[in-house]
Design an enzyme around this catalytic site. Sequence first.
Site, mmCIF file in Angstrom:
data_model
loop_
_atom_site.group_PDB
_atom_site.id
_atom_site.type_symbol
_atom_site.label_atom_id
_atom_site.label_comp_id
_atom_site.label_asym_id
_atom_site.label_seq_id
_atom_site.Cartn_x
_atom_site.Cartn_y
_atom_site.Cartn_z
ATOM 1 C CD GLN A 1 -71.652 123.103 -82.217
ATOM 2 O OE1 GLN A 1 -71.291 124.041 -81.531
ATOM 3 N NE2 GLN A 1 -72.560 122.231 -81.803
ATOM 4 C CG ASP B 1 -67.235 121.874 -75.663
ATOM 5 O OD1 ASP B 1 -68.118 122.493 -75.035
ATOM 6 O OD2 ASP B 1 -67.261 121.722 -76.890
ATOM 7 C CE LYS C 1 -71.761 125.913 -78.307
ATOM 8 N NZ LYS C 1 -71.221 124.719 -78.959
#
Length: 284
Positions: A97, A120, A53
């Site tokens: 995460q 997300d 990322k």
Amino acid sequence: MAAQIISGKLLAAEVKKRVAGEVEQLKAQGINPCLAVMLVGSDPASQVYVRGKQNDCAECGIESRLVRLDENATQAEVLEQLGRLAADESVHGVLVQLPLPAQIDEQAVIAAIPPEKDVDGFTPVNVGRMTIGQQCFLPCTPAGCIEMLKYAGVAIEGKRAVVVGRSNIVGKPAALLLLRENATVTVCHSRTRDLAHICAEADILVAAIGKAKFITGDMIKPGAAVIDVGINRSEDGKLCGDVDFAAASEKAAFITPVPGGVGLMTRAMLLCNTVQAARMAAGR
């Protein structure tokens, strides 16, 4: 006739190029898109994903910030850090995460991310908005699946779509997004009876069950489009998807590879969401 491979690598490169252009335009207006990633613990796979990322952000000119916490961090410490990121106006996108260590309540942490920074697309607010068709951040993997179908020229409207898997991250939202594109959708899972027969009726088959080569060739309708979300290790240690690629390729018209497929598009859609968050924060 072998299936046409839908390359996540080629499509992700196109998306990144577009994102880089949008970032350049925002910077010219004094807006510096920024993504903050929180990593709790030292899970090797999570560290690889986070580095990927960060590299994607650098490639497109997006600033990335890594917030690291110890494996033994408390829930209060995680929420405190999230509060700081929520209040920081220079941070446009925030993601945590997953998975988190056992002592952390994953759902409580996700719910603490401000919806306007939830790139997300996991918070209850964004999931709810997606469900009723409002503007929101779409979860990256399902959104990437839809983009891959459109990129390949696969017609979705009116088609019979089957999603194998019902996770909150992929299966359920993939079904909702296919519905939004006017497909007729069936969701299958571990308790589904006659699974092979249902899959074999699908014009579009999305495999997201997390079992290596679970979808065999006899479960594929001739001419179908197959989207393989799985990332597994086969018996010989090689990366593979939820679909038996070799067997499925002989019957499908379109198929995504593993690696080089949906995973790359997941990361590309995260960049799109981050730029959207920056634009929204600036009132653009």
